[in-house]
Design an enzyme around this catalytic site. Structure first.
Site, short mmCIF file in Angstrom:
data_model
loop_
_atom_site.label_atom_id
_atom_site.label_comp_id
_atom_site.label_asym_id
_atom_site.label_seq_id
_atom_site.Cartn_x
_atom_site.Cartn_y
_atom_site.Cartn_z
N ASP A 84 0.81 -1.21 0.00
CA ASP A 84 0.00 0.00 0.00
C ASP A 84 0.85 1.27 0.00
O ASP A 84 1.37 1.68 1.03
CB ASP A 84 -0.93 -0.01 1.22
CG ASP A 84 -1.96 1.10 1.17
OD1 ASP A 84 -2.06 1.77 0.12
OD2 ASP A 84 -2.66 1.30 2.17
N ASP A 282 -1.89 5.07 -5.61
CA ASP A 282 -2.18 4.30 -4.39
C ASP A 282 -2.34 2.83 -4.73
O ASP A 282 -3.39 2.41 -5.21
CB ASP A 282 -3.46 4.86 -3.76
CG ASP A 282 -3.84 4.15 -2.47
OD1 ASP A 282 -3.17 3.16 -2.12
OD2 ASP A 282 -4.81 4.58 -1.83
#
Ligand SMILES: *[C@@H]1O[C@H](CO)[C@@H](O)[C@H](O)[C@H]1NC(C)=O
Length: 382
Positions: A84, A282
């Site tokens: 992430d 992201d």
């Protein structure tokens, strides 16, 4: 079925596939589908640091996440972590004991005595916003992360060894700070199959920043994600030296994300009237997200382009917009002849284009119909 994840905060637009990110003010757009380690050049960059190379598995659909496996502890225990770039904290499901953990108890991380991180540790301060206060000198560092998909994790910060094979062939086992997550809440109907999250964001608390603080790797994060996994590297050894297009990353101190912009949206090479987009990268978000106005524009363009073509609107559980062809789509490349390519044009000094061909914004879904036959359909992932 797709378990839609959105680990970063609320944002205007997210682009996640086919990108390599780097924390040294550059975002590089990599070739896709390359899962073998690129050949390492034997150059030492500014005297220190090797790199960590990790094989990534996962996909956008049906899994909805990309993960790596890392060992933690001595002897190391393997943990599969969701990669992430949209958050900073690395955490694992932890037998402290745990409520809400999805893994069997023997697969959880077991805290070792005295490996709690102190509240006054700079990494603890980096995790918390301005109002970070430690009331007594022995206070431990607690954490809570609320993700954009409304899931959350609460726990205590620990430090333990992360045995890592570096690309210069040395073994390194740095003591890294990470979270022991012992109270998990998931709003998704499908509990996570990963053991936690590998936080690769910009803050000092992220794994990439910690490794660079110890001069083990340079503070560079890169990834290449395809339909069948990919790779992740920490450090500068694998940053391609040629065949790359670069665009600068924004240096907003208030924005904790990796982002670029302003970008103009093109469709089939032509302007769409959408300009001034700031784009967040992201890897923890499954799909690309647009503001509703931009989304409408994009949808109208796709629909207009489809008029007269043999595609039919249908309902599908996976995503709100879905089309069916005369024959089943076996792969998303078959949908190419119906759809056009979007591009994000970063009109800074070098006019770089990030191309989003149909394969980058469509998925072929698998849904079981009433007669239990599998049918394949195409859904827009915009
Ligand atoms: C490999 O890199 C690490 C981290 O920079 C360094 O400590 C180590 O000495 C290097 N090993 C070799 C064989 O160069």
């Amino acid at each position: 079925m797709a378990d839609q994840k959105m680990k970063g905060g609320t944002v205007s637009i997210m682009v996640l596939i086919f990108l390599v990110l780097s924390a040294t003010f550059h975002g590089c757009f990599a070739a896709i589908g390359q899962v073998q380690p690129p050949r390492k050049r034997n150059t030492v960059v500014n005297g220190f640091g090797s790199s960590v190379f990790l094989t990534v598995s996962g996909n956008v659909y049906p899994l909805g996440y990309y993960s790596v496996t890392v060992g933690i502890g001595n002897p190391p225990k393997p943990f599969q972590l969701d990669i992430d770039t949209g958050s900073d904290l690395t955490w694992v499901q932890c037998d402290a004991p745990c409520t809400g953990c999805s893994l069997p108890r023997d697969q959880l991380y077991k805290p070792v005595k005295n490996n709690f991180l102190a509240c006054k540790d700079p990494i603890c301060a980096a995790l918390h916003s301005k109002a970070h206060q430690c009331t007594n000198p022995n206070e431990k560092c607690g954490f809570q992360v609320d993700y954009a998909d409304h899931g959350s994790v609460l726990g205590a910060m620990l430090s333990d060894n992360f045995p890592l094979r570096l690309v210069n062939n040395s073994l390194s086992s740095p003591l890294l700070a990470f979270g022991c997550g012992y109270r998990l809440q998931s709003r998704s109907p499908h509990p996570p199959t990963t053991a936690g999250v590998l936080g690769l964001g910009k803050s000092k608390a992220s794994i990439s920043s910690q490794l660079s603080g110890m001069r083990i790797t340079k503070n560079v994060v890169g990834h290449c994600l395809s339909g069948q996994g990919g790779f992740l590297f920490l450090g500068a050894d694998f940053v391609p030296k040629s065949g790359m297009t670069w665009t600068p990353m924004l240096q907003n101190s208030f924005d904790k994300h990796y982002s670029s912009g302003p970008a103009e949206l093109l469709f089939g090479g032509k302007p769409t009237g959408v300009k001034g987009l700031d784009v967040i990268f992201d890897s923890g978000a499954t799909y690309t997200y647009l503001t509703s106005k931009v989304y409408q524009t994009v949808l109208n363009l796709v629909r207009k382009d489809l008029s007269g073509k043999q595609l039919q609107d249908v309902k599908d559980k996976a995503l709100p917009i879905c089309w069916k062809g005369a024959k089943s789509f076996k792969s998303v490349t078959e949908a190419r002849k119906y759809f056009n390519t979007f591009a994000l044009s970063f009109n800074g000094a070098s006019n770089t284009h990030l191309l989003l061909p149909p394969e980058a914004y469509l998925i072929v879904t698998v849904s079981t119909s009433a007669n239990l036959l599998q049918r394949l359909k195409t859904s827009a992932v915009l």
